[in-house]
Design a protein around this motif. Structure first.
Motif, PDB file in Angstrom:
ATOM      1  N   UNK A  40       0.837  -1.199   0.000  1.00  0.00           N
ATOM      2  CA  UNK A  40       0.000   0.000   0.000  1.00  0.00           C
ATOM      3  C   UNK A  40       0.872   1.249   0.000  1.00  0.00           C
ATOM      4  N   UNK A  41       1.915   1.252   0.818  1.00  0.00           N
ATOM      5  CA  UNK A  41       2.785   2.421   0.884  1.00  0.00           C
ATOM      6  C   UNK A  41       3.548   2.646  -0.416  1.00  0.00           C
ATOM      7  N   UNK A  42       3.766   1.573  -1.172  1.00  0.00           N
ATOM      8  CA  UNK A  42       4.412   1.713  -2.475  1.00  0.00           C
ATOM      9  C   UNK A  42       3.590   2.615  -3.382  1.00  0.00           C
ATOM     10  N   UNK A  43       2.267   2.406  -3.403  1.00  0.00           N
ATOM     11  CA  UNK A  43       1.397   3.200  -4.275  1.00  0.00           C
ATOM     12  C   UNK A  43       1.265   4.623  -3.776  1.00  0.00           C
ATOM     13  N   UNK A  44       1.248   4.809  -2.469  1.00  0.00           N
ATOM     14  CA  UNK A  44       1.254   6.178  -1.934  1.00  0.00           C
ATOM     15  C   UNK A  44       2.566   6.877  -2.287  1.00  0.00           C
ATOM     16  N   UNK A  45       3.663   6.127  -2.259  1.00  0.00           N
ATOM     17  CA  UNK A  45       4.955   6.684  -2.650  1.00  0.00           C
ATOM     18  C   UNK A  45       4.985   7.102  -4.100  1.00  0.00           C
ATOM     19  N   UNK A  46       4.337   6.317  -4.968  1.00  0.00           N
ATOM     20  CA  UNK A  46       4.283   6.677  -6.385  1.00  0.00           C
ATOM     21  C   UNK A  46       3.444   7.945  -6.592  1.00  0.00           C
ATOM     22  N   UNK A  47       2.368   8.083  -5.815  1.00  0.00           N
ATOM     23  CA  UNK A  47       1.564   9.306  -5.895  1.00  0.00           C
ATOM     24  C   UNK A  47       2.392  10.509  -5.438  1.00  0.00           C
ATOM     25  N   UNK A  48       3.156  10.339  -4.357  1.00  0.00           N
ATOM     26  CA  UNK A  48       4.015  11.427  -3.869  1.00  0.00           C
ATOM     27  C   UNK A  48       5.109  11.751  -4.877  1.00  0.00           C
ATOM     28  N   UNK A  49       5.622  10.738  -5.553  1.00  0.00           N
ATOM     29  CA  UNK A  49       6.646  10.977  -6.579  1.00  0.00           C
ATOM     30  C   UNK A  49       6.081  11.798  -7.737  1.00  0.00           C
ATOM     31  N   UNK A  50       4.859  11.485  -8.150  1.00  0.00           N
ATOM     32  CA  UNK A  50       4.228  12.250  -9.225  1.00  0.00           C
ATOM     33  C   UNK A  50       4.008  13.697  -8.808  1.00  0.00           C
ATOM     34  N   UNK A  51       3.558  13.917  -7.577  1.00  0.00           N
ATOM     35  CA  UNK A  51       3.344  15.287  -7.097  1.00  0.00           C
ATOM     36  C   UNK A  51       4.680  16.006  -6.960  1.00  0.00           C
ATOM     37  N   UNK A  52       5.712  15.291  -6.505  1.00  0.00           N
ATOM     38  CA  UNK A  52       7.037  15.901  -6.407  1.00  0.00           C
ATOM     39  C   UNK A  52       7.547  16.348  -7.763  1.00  0.00           C
ATOM     40  N   UNK A  53       7.357  15.504  -8.778  1.00  0.00           N
ATOM     41  CA  UNK A  53       7.758  15.889 -10.136  1.00  0.00           C
ATOM     42  C   UNK A  53       6.982  17.089 -10.633  1.00  0.00           C
ATOM     43  N   UNK A  54       5.673  17.089 -10.358  1.00  0.00           N
ATOM     44  CA  UNK A  54       4.838  18.231 -10.753  1.00  0.00           C
ATOM     45  C   UNK A  54       5.295  19.512 -10.056  1.00  0.00           C
ATOM     46  N   UNK A  55       5.583  19.424  -8.754  1.00  0.00           N
ATOM     47  CA  UNK A  55       5.958  20.631  -8.020  1.00  0.00           C
ATOM     48  C   UNK A  55       7.343  21.142  -8.418  1.00  0.00           C
ATOM     49  N   UNK A  56       8.224  20.266  -8.847  1.00  0.00           N
ATOM     50  CA  UNK A  56       9.539  20.714  -9.313  1.00  0.00           C
ATOM     51  C   UNK A  56       9.452  21.355 -10.695  1.00  0.00           C
ATOM     52  N   UNK A  57       8.485  20.905 -11.505  1.00  0.00           N
ATOM     53  CA  UNK A  57       8.342  21.448 -12.852  1.00  0.00           C
ATOM     54  C   UNK A  57       7.483  22.705 -12.890  1.00  0.00           C
ATOM     55  N   UNK A  58       6.338  22.686 -12.180  1.00  0.00           N
ATOM     56  CA  UNK A  58       5.379  23.781 -12.330  1.00  0.00           C
ATOM     57  C   UNK A  58       5.258  24.670 -11.100  1.00  0.00           C
ATOM     58  N   UNK A  59       5.672  24.209  -9.955  1.00  0.00           N
ATOM     59  CA  UNK A  59       5.602  24.953  -8.694  1.00  0.00           C
ATOM     60  C   UNK A  59       4.197  25.467  -8.373  1.00  0.00           C
ATOM     61  N   UNK A  60       3.190  24.582  -8.292  1.00  0.00           N
ATOM     62  CA  UNK A  60       1.857  25.029  -7.879  1.00  0.00           C
ATOM     63  C   UNK A  60       1.859  25.312  -6.373  1.00  0.00           C
ATOM     64  N   UNK A  61       0.817  25.872  -5.871  1.00  0.00           N
ATOM     65  CA  UNK A  61       0.728  26.136  -4.437  1.00  0.00           C
ATOM     66  C   UNK A  61       0.603  24.832  -3.654  1.00  0.00           C
ATOM     67  N   UNK A  62       0.866  24.905  -2.357  1.00  0.00           N
ATOM     68  CA  UNK A  62       0.831  23.700  -1.538  1.00  0.00           C
ATOM     69  C   UNK A  62      -0.573  23.106  -1.466  1.00  0.00           C
TER      70      UNK A  62
END
Length: 151
Positions: A32-54
């Motif tokens: 289960x934590x693996x899939x949550x980690x993948x979701x966090x990885x996607x958000x991390x990539x998005x925030x490094x590229x586009x810098x949306x608000x928290x």
């Protein structure tokens, strides 16, 4: 204090969360934590590229985490996994059910022994002499439950 550290890390805070979740996955089984980690990885990539608000980051993480959890529930759970080509691999006693065997030692007071290949198994059943033919009808842990074989 934690908010200051998260704000200072920016998008890298999600990468730290990914590492924490994947490290916890190594300790806590279940994927289960693996899939949550993948979701966090996607958000991390998005925030490094586009810098949306928290706030947007949290909403995207919640949506991706929910989608990952539902996907795991529908397709990744062990009870949905393909059946094994060797279903009795880790159930040694159950694979002997139905076999006809010869008693190695007599069954006295309900217990005896039988040899199967290179192993000696405890058996439970009606009192019978050594050399009698028995049929395994069930397995109780590592004990085979037997009855007198039909001649």
């Amino acid at each position: 204090m934690i908010a200051g550290v998260v704000a200072a890390l920016g998008g890298w805070a999600w990468v730290v969360l990914v590492l924490a979740l994947l490290s916890a996955e190594l300790i806590i089984p279940g994927t289960v934590l693996l899939w949550l980690g993948m979701a966090a990885l996607a958000v991390g990539g998005l925030s490094l590229l586009a810098a949306p608000g928290w706030q947007a980051e949290l909403i995207v993480f919640a949506v991706l985490a929910l989608a990952a959890a539902v996907g795991w529930w529908l397709y990744g759970r062990p009870d949905n996994a393909a059946s094994s080509d060797r279903p009795m691999l880790n159930r040694r006693a159950q694979r002997h059910v139905g076999k006809a065997l010869t008693l190695d030692e007599p069954i006295a007071r309900g217990e005896g022994r039988v040899r199967i290949d290179d192993s000696v198994w405890r058996v439970r059943g009606p009192d019978l002499p050594a050399g009698a033919r028995v049929t395994v009808i069930a397995a109780d842990g590592a004990t085979l439950v037997v009855e007198k074989a039909a001649d």
